[in-house]
Design a protein around this motif. Structure first.
Motif, PDB file in Angstrom:
ATOM      1  N   VAL A   1      -1.141  28.785  -8.998  1.00 12.40           N
ATOM      2  CA  VAL A   1      -0.473  28.372 -10.239  1.00 12.40           C
ATOM      3  C   VAL A   1      -0.840  29.321 -11.376  1.00 12.40           C
ATOM      4  CG1 VAL A   1      -0.335  26.554 -11.987  1.00 12.40           C
ATOM      5  CG2 VAL A   1      -0.293  25.961  -9.556  1.00 12.40           C
ATOM      6  N   LEU A   2      -2.127  29.712 -11.450  1.00 12.73           N
ATOM      7  CA  LEU A   2      -2.559  30.643 -12.495  1.00 12.73           C
ATOM      8  C   LEU A   2      -1.828  31.975 -12.371  1.00 12.73           C
ATOM      9  CD1 LEU A   2      -4.530  31.370 -14.799  1.00 12.73           C
ATOM     10  CD2 LEU A   2      -6.166  32.093 -13.049  1.00 12.73           C
ATOM     11  N   GLY A   3      -1.697  32.483 -11.131  1.00 11.24           N
ATOM     12  CA  GLY A   3      -0.985  33.738 -10.921  1.00 11.24           C
ATOM     13  C   GLY A   3       0.471  33.655 -11.318  1.00 11.24           C
ATOM     14  N   ARG A   4       1.134  32.548 -10.938  1.00 11.28           N
ATOM     15  CA  ARG A   4       2.546  32.381 -11.310  1.00 11.28           C
ATOM     16  C   ARG A   4       2.697  32.308 -12.825  1.00 11.28           C
ATOM     17  NH1 ARG A   4       5.184  34.695  -8.039  1.00 11.28           N
ATOM     18  NH2 ARG A   4       3.128  35.542  -7.590  1.00 11.28           N
ATOM     19  N   ALA A   5       1.771  31.607 -13.488  1.00  2.00           N
ATOM     20  CA  ALA A   5       1.863  31.447 -14.938  1.00  2.00           C
ATOM     21  C   ALA A   5       1.688  32.790 -15.645  1.00  2.00           C
ATOM     22  CB  ALA A   5       0.813  30.442 -15.420  1.00  2.00           C
ATOM     23  N   ILE A   6       0.691  33.564 -15.217  1.00  2.00           N
ATOM     24  CA  ILE A   6       0.455  34.860 -15.848  1.00  2.00           C
ATOM     25  C   ILE A   6       1.616  35.814 -15.539  1.00  2.00           C
ATOM     26  CG2 ILE A   6      -1.055  36.880 -15.850  1.00  2.00           C
ATOM     27  CD1 ILE A   6      -3.404  35.042 -15.481  1.00  2.00           C
ATOM     28  N   ASN A   7       2.133  35.745 -14.325  1.00  2.00           N
ATOM     29  CA  ASN A   7       3.269  36.597 -13.972  1.00  2.00           C
ATOM     30  C   ASN A   7       4.495  36.249 -14.817  1.00  2.00           C
ATOM     31  OD1 ASN A   7       3.906  38.742 -11.986  1.00  2.00           O
ATOM     32  ND2 ASN A   7       5.553  37.350 -11.405  1.00  2.00           N
ATOM     33  N   PHE A   8       4.705  34.946 -15.030  1.00  2.00           N
ATOM     34  CA  PHE A   8       5.823  34.509 -15.869  1.00  2.00           C
ATOM     35  C   PHE A   8       5.640  34.984 -17.300  1.00  2.00           C
ATOM     36  CE2 PHE A   8       7.612  31.391 -18.841  1.00  2.00           C
ATOM     37  CZ  PHE A   8       8.944  31.402 -18.462  1.00  2.00           C
ATOM     38  N   GLY A   9       4.414  34.839 -17.816  1.00  2.00           N
ATOM     39  CA  GLY A   9       4.153  35.283 -19.186  1.00  2.00           C
ATOM     40  C   GLY A   9       4.314  36.783 -19.348  1.00  2.00           C
ATOM     41  N   THR A  10       3.861  37.543 -18.338  1.00  2.00           N
ATOM     42  CA  THR A  10       3.997  39.002 -18.397  1.00  2.00           C
ATOM     43  C   THR A  10       5.459  39.419 -18.392  1.00  2.00           C
ATOM     44  OG1 THR A  10       1.888  39.255 -17.226  1.00  2.00           O
ATOM     45  CG2 THR A  10       3.356  41.155 -17.271  1.00  2.00           C
ATOM     46  N   ASN A  11       6.255  38.805 -17.527  1.00  2.00           N
ATOM     47  CA  ASN A  11       7.676  39.151 -17.467  1.00  2.00           C
ATOM     48  C   ASN A  11       8.417  38.728 -18.730  1.00  2.00           C
ATOM     49  OD1 ASN A  11       7.748  40.430 -14.938  1.00  2.00           O
ATOM     50  ND2 ASN A  11       7.815  38.475 -13.869  1.00  2.00           N
TER      51      ASN A  11
END
Length: 460
Positions: A395-405
């Protein structure tokens, strides 16, 4: 003691001190989440770098040059093989020999030259390169405007996006948003004039061949060729080449048939070891990336220098291996700290259950049975913490990936997948959490097993 009895005792004991064991499990979960997040970042960055290389279309390509050029791609090639003065020329005979190497699909010379393209009565100086039809399968042409070449020798041209903007007079400032590809569509189907210099090799009028050792002699005749614009590449097909990348592309067979004067031709004219035209480099297309190394070895045995993206990615893979090790070490620190919490929790459990342990040993439980119970409790906490940590890390990875994109979108930049959590990483993280938990239970389990039944029963 049966496995089911051990499991029942372990889960019952964990429920009795629910808050303390839950906090310990949460500590394990945070450690696993940190480990998964760190390694997912390293794997994601590596996959992003590999995808960029794959999009270049060079993963299944070997670049071949002559040792006479004094241009080797590694020190190893400099120290092996024939001397430069004894090596073969990279001519049509060598091209035919390389084409017969197993797993080679095609061999094409690298034809690229700076010339003038005239559109709408305005000259534009740019780099033009030949492109074989096999490049049609490259990922960079998936979203292109228009179509790829209709045939190998069709009088057609594909433009790189930036050059298409130049033809239409669209200026692009450094921080300006990307041009909408729809604005470039009016170029499709239009004609553009290629101005080039044709080289015509001179021959001895009597013998029909040039004297041996005379070098390559040729005449230069200027020509114009009308081409039709059939496509515009939104992504850069030769982004890996830097300043030498082409901005306009014509079919490879057409480029060869025009006998265009290349910068290497002047160099060849000054050489005396051959009277035949030679190539500066050849591009060898291989059936698959797994066959590249075998093809390289075969070509090197012919006395030529070779280079492929696999050579470049060796150092890249080494870098990412070191990066993954460091990320794994830093990610494991939280799990190591959590292991201290497991030790503390189990030691507290020994103090609280001394009488219970004494009764178990008095009625026949062995030291091993007591150790297995504590190992089981540690393993259950490790399993629960591992599963929860893997979920938190994902979940942390998906959240950071979403924020980065989201941030990249604000900058008008394409999205990137910076995180990747393959199944083996998630399964390995859970297994690692269980192993660390069991190891953390070694000391408490040994201490519990050493309790004497009489002393344990006297407790309280």
């Amino acid at each position: 003691m049966r496995f089911s009895d051990v499991t029942d005792l372990a889960t019952r004991n964990l429920r009795e001190a629910l808050l303390r064991n839950s906090l310990t499990t949460m500590g394990i979960a945070v450690g696993v989440a940190s480990l998964v997040a760190m390694l997912s970042l390293g794997i994601g960055l590596q996959q992003m770098a590999n995808s960029r290389l794959q999009k270049s279309g060079l993963f299944d390509t070997v670049v071949v040059t002559s040792r006479r050029d004094l241009r080797s791609f590694s020190r190893e090639q400099e120290n092996t093989g024939p001397a430069a003065s004894e090596s073969r020329a990279l001519d049509d005979v060598a091209r035919a020999d390389i084409a017969r190497v197993p797993n080679v699909i095609e061999v094409t010379p690298d034809i690229r030259f700076i010339t003038e393209l005239r559109y709408d009565e305005k000259p534009h100086l740019t780099m033009v390169a030949g492109m074989p039809l096999s490049d049609r399968s490259n990922d960079v042409f998936e979203n292109m405007l228009g179509n790829f070449f209709s045939s190998a020798s069709a009088p057609e041209i594909i433009l790189q996006k930036r050059f298409a903007e130049e033809l239409l007079g669209i200026s692009q400032s450094p921080n300006a948003p990307e041009t909408d590809p729809a604005r470039l569509k009016p170029l499709i189907g239009k004609e553009i004039t290629l101005h080039y210099a044709e080289r015509i090799y001179a021959t001895d009028s009597a013998a029909g061949t040039q004297p041996e050792g005379a070098g390559v002699n040729f005449s230069i005749i200027p020509h114009d060729k009308t081409l039709r614009i059939v496509g515009i590449a939104v992504e850069d097909p030769e982004g890996m080449r830097g300043a030498a990348r082409g901005r306009a592309f014509i079919p490879q067979a057409l480029a060869e048939s025009l006998h265009i004067m290349l910068p290497s031709d002047l160099r060849e004219s000054m050489r005396s070891f051959t009277s035949k035209p030679a190539y500066s480099s050849l591009g060898v297309k291989v059936t698959s990336a797994s066959k590249v190394q075998a093809v390289q070895d075969a070509i090197r045995k012919m006395g030529f220098n070779t280079f492929s993206i696999l050579d470049a990615t060796k150092s890249l893979r080494r870098f990412f291996a070191v990066l993954d090790i460091f990320l794994g070490i830093f990610g494991s620190l939280a799990l190591v700290i959590a292991s201290l919490g497991i030790i503390n929790t189990l030691l507290m459990a020994i103090l609280e259950r001394r009488r219970e342990i004494g009764i178990m040993k008095a009625i026949g439980a062995s030291d091993r049975d007591v150790q297995v119970i504590f190992f089981s409790e540690a393993a259950v906490m490790g399993l629960a913490g591992g599963l929860l940590g893997v979920s938190l890390g994902w979940v942390l990875g998906r959240a950071i990936n979403f924020g980065t994109n989201f941030y990249l979108k604000q900058l008008e930049m394409p999205p990137e997948n910076l995180w990747s959590s393959p199944w083996w990483l998630l399964a390995g993280a859970v297994l690692f959490a269980i192993v660390v938990s069991i190891l953390s239970g070694l000391f408490p389990a040994a201490r519990a097993a050493k309790l004497e039944p009489v002393e344990a029963l006297r407790y309280e």
